[in-house]
Design a protein around this motif. Structure first.
Motif, PDB file in Angstrom:
ATOM      1  N   ARG A   1       0.774  -1.203  -0.110  1.00 41.20           N
ATOM      2  CA  ARG A   1      -0.100   0.030  -0.080  1.00 41.20           C
ATOM      3  C   ARG A   1       1.017   1.348  -0.052  1.00 41.20           C
ATOM      4  O   ARG A   1       1.762   1.262   1.112  1.00 41.20           O
TER       5      ARG A   1
ATOM      6  N   SER B   1       1.222   5.505  -0.309  1.00 37.39           N
ATOM      7  CA  SER B   1       0.908   6.898  -0.022  1.00 37.39           C
ATOM      8  C   SER B   1       1.143   7.864  -1.211  1.00 37.39           C
ATOM      9  O   SER B   1       2.237   7.981  -1.617  1.00 37.39           O
TER      10      SER B   1
ATOM     11  N   HIS C   1       2.618  11.318  -2.587  1.00 38.97           N
ATOM     12  CA  HIS C   1       3.403  12.369  -1.845  1.00 38.97           C
ATOM     13  C   HIS C   1       3.289  13.517  -2.720  1.00 38.97           C
ATOM     14  O   HIS C   1       3.043  13.623  -4.015  1.00 38.97           O
TER      15      HIS C   1
ATOM     16  N   TYR D   1       2.217   8.598  -6.345  1.00 36.31           N
ATOM     17  CA  TYR D   1       2.394   7.426  -5.575  1.00 36.31           C
ATOM     18  C   TYR D   1       3.777   6.727  -5.665  1.00 36.31           C
ATOM     19  O   TYR D   1       4.319   6.231  -4.674  1.00 36.31           O
TER      20      TYR D   1
ATOM     21  N   ARG E   1       4.621  13.483   2.274  1.00 39.95           N
ATOM     22  CA  ARG E   1       3.525  12.446   2.500  1.00 39.95           C
ATOM     23  C   ARG E   1       2.229  13.155   2.643  1.00 39.95           C
ATOM     24  O   ARG E   1       2.195  14.010   3.357  1.00 39.95           O
TER      25      ARG E   1
ATOM     26  N   THR F   1      -1.224  12.643   4.172  1.00 43.68           N
ATOM     27  CA  THR F   1      -1.655  12.120   5.137  1.00 43.68           C
ATOM     28  C   THR F   1      -3.204  11.754   5.262  1.00 43.68           C
ATOM     29  O   THR F   1      -3.600  11.121   6.407  1.00 43.68           O
ATOM     30  N   ASP F   2      -3.878  11.992   4.419  1.00 47.22           N
ATOM     31  CA  ASP F   2      -5.413  12.081   4.713  1.00 47.22           C
ATOM     32  C   ASP F   2      -5.799  10.423   4.618  1.00 47.22           C
ATOM     33  O   ASP F   2      -5.364   9.801   3.894  1.00 47.22           O
ATOM     34  N   GLU F   3      -6.753  10.221   5.517  1.00 54.37           N
ATOM     35  CA  GLU F   3      -7.275   8.795   5.406  1.00 54.37           C
ATOM     36  C   GLU F   3      -8.056   8.424   4.309  1.00 54.37           C
ATOM     37  O   GLU F   3      -8.725   9.306   3.726  1.00 54.37           O
TER      38      GLU F   3
ATOM     39  N   ALA G   1      -6.251   7.899   1.304  1.00 56.50           N
ATOM     40  CA  ALA G   1      -5.529   8.439   0.251  1.00 56.50           C
ATOM     41  C   ALA G   1      -4.473   7.142  -0.142  1.00 56.50           C
ATOM     42  O   ALA G   1      -3.927   7.303  -1.181  1.00 56.50           O
ATOM     43  N   GLU G   2      -4.161   6.306   0.738  1.00 52.63           N
ATOM     44  CA  GLU G   2      -3.318   5.127   0.344  1.00 52.63           C
ATOM     45  C   GLU G   2      -3.951   4.357  -0.928  1.00 52.63           C
ATOM     46  O   GLU G   2      -5.275   4.214  -0.821  1.00 52.63           O
ATOM     47  N   GLU G   3      -3.125   3.677  -1.629  1.00 47.84           N
ATOM     48  CA  GLU G   3      -3.468   3.066  -2.734  1.00 47.84           C
ATOM     49  C   GLU G   3      -2.678   1.780  -2.829  1.00 47.84           C
ATOM     50  O   GLU G   3      -1.663   1.543  -2.713  1.00 47.84           O
TER      51      GLU G   3
END
Length: 310
Positions: A164, A166, A168, A242, A260, A262-264, A266-268
């Motif tokens: 996963r 994040s 940037h 990413y 990075r 940091t929003d919840e 946002a990870e892929e």
């Protein structure tokens, strides 16, 4: 536009030889839905049907289909002789791995190494490309496996999460965001941005902003990761990516800082994708398990760390 390959000819000959989609799919080591979709695309490309599909009846060849299958078989035999005049490799299995272009520099070479060590009897080929050609190759049954972000694929594909990542923000050292340890999408929306030109990538990124009620200012859309990094390093806007290559310099020698997001949510995930219902005896099924194990275990190689220039 679809271009017929030897793999497509193998599909036609397998159906002509076995008389059913299920048996042909097992023989060429793809799922039945993938084979059916590929046959439809081939017929669309040729402009005439090769098979008669009647409810409740076995699959039958049209006259044009029988003639095409005969010529296709001759072509396959000639190709086998061209590759190996002694015919030693005529029955060799083939496997095509496609990889999203931004991920290819990180994951494609390790994937090929792992497959060739574990499956020396299989001819492994590869392709790095954007989302649309990757999805088309996988959907048409031309490609067996794909390493990509989980964007644009429907429920007909199996997925193994490898990592996963994040997003940037990429900025030059004198940018007001450069010294930050993290940043929110709301803060980024106040700056001109450099995004990828990839359609699904842009849609995904804009969707992240939209979920927070934000409308970002897009200064540039770059058609490659390194162009995005160069534009950001030269002050054309905050790049968002990413994929985060090691080092803190763009290709043109300009320093870059990565901050990075940091929003919840946002990870892929980076995934390994394949057709669901792969036959367990197939090379694709074996390759899927190998890459799931090897690339998943090598997740630290993809781990991102924030790059700051002192």
């Amino acid at each position: 536009m679809l271009y017929l390959t030897l793999r497509h000819y193998e599909y036609i000959c397998a159906v002509a030889r076995h008389g059913s989609l299920s048996a042909a799919a097992e023989a060429v080591h793809v799922s039945q839905p993938a084979l059916s979709a590929a046959l439809s695309r081939i017929e669309e490309h040729l402009g005439h049907p090769l098979f008669l599909r009647r409810r409740g009846a076995a699959l039958a060849m049209t006259p044009q289909g029988r003639l095409f299958a005969e010529k296709a078989q001759a072509l396959l035999e000639q190709a086998a002789l061209l590759e190996d005049p002694k015919g030693a490799s005529a029955g060799q299995q083939r496997l095509l791995l496609v990889c999203f272009s931004d991920l290819a520099p990180f994951l494609l070479a390790p994937a090929l190494k792992a497959l060739r060590l574990a499956m020396p009897e299989v001819e492994i080929s590869h392709r790095a490309c954007g989302f649309e050609p990757l999805i088309t190759a996988l959907s048409d049954g031309e490609a067996d496996l794909a390493i990509t972000y989980d964007l644009g694929l429907d429920a007909g594909f199996s997925r193994a999460e490898l990592q996963r990542l994040s997003p940037h923000a990429l900025v030059p050292p004198d940018h007001p965001l450069a010294a930050r340890d993290g940043i929110s999408l709301a803060e980024l929306a106040g700056h001109p941005l450099v995004l990828s030109q990839e359609g699904l990538s842009v849609q995904h990124m804009l969707g992240l902003f939209k979920t927070h009620g934000l409308v970002p200012r897009i200064a540039h859309r770059a058609d490659s990761l390194e162009l995005l990094r160069s534009l950001a390093a030269n002050g054309e806007g905050a790049g968002i990516s990413y994929s985060l290559p090691p080092g803190s310099m763009s290709y043109d020698g300009k320093p870059l800082c990565a901050v990075r997001v940091t929003d919840e949510g946002a990870e892929e995930p980076v995934i390994l994708a394949a057709h669901a219902e792969l036959p367990e005896a197939s090379a694709a099924h074996q390759a899927y398990r190998i890459l799931q194990r090897e690339l998943g275990a090598a997740g630290s190689d993809l781990a991102q760390t924030d790059h700051h220039v002192d």
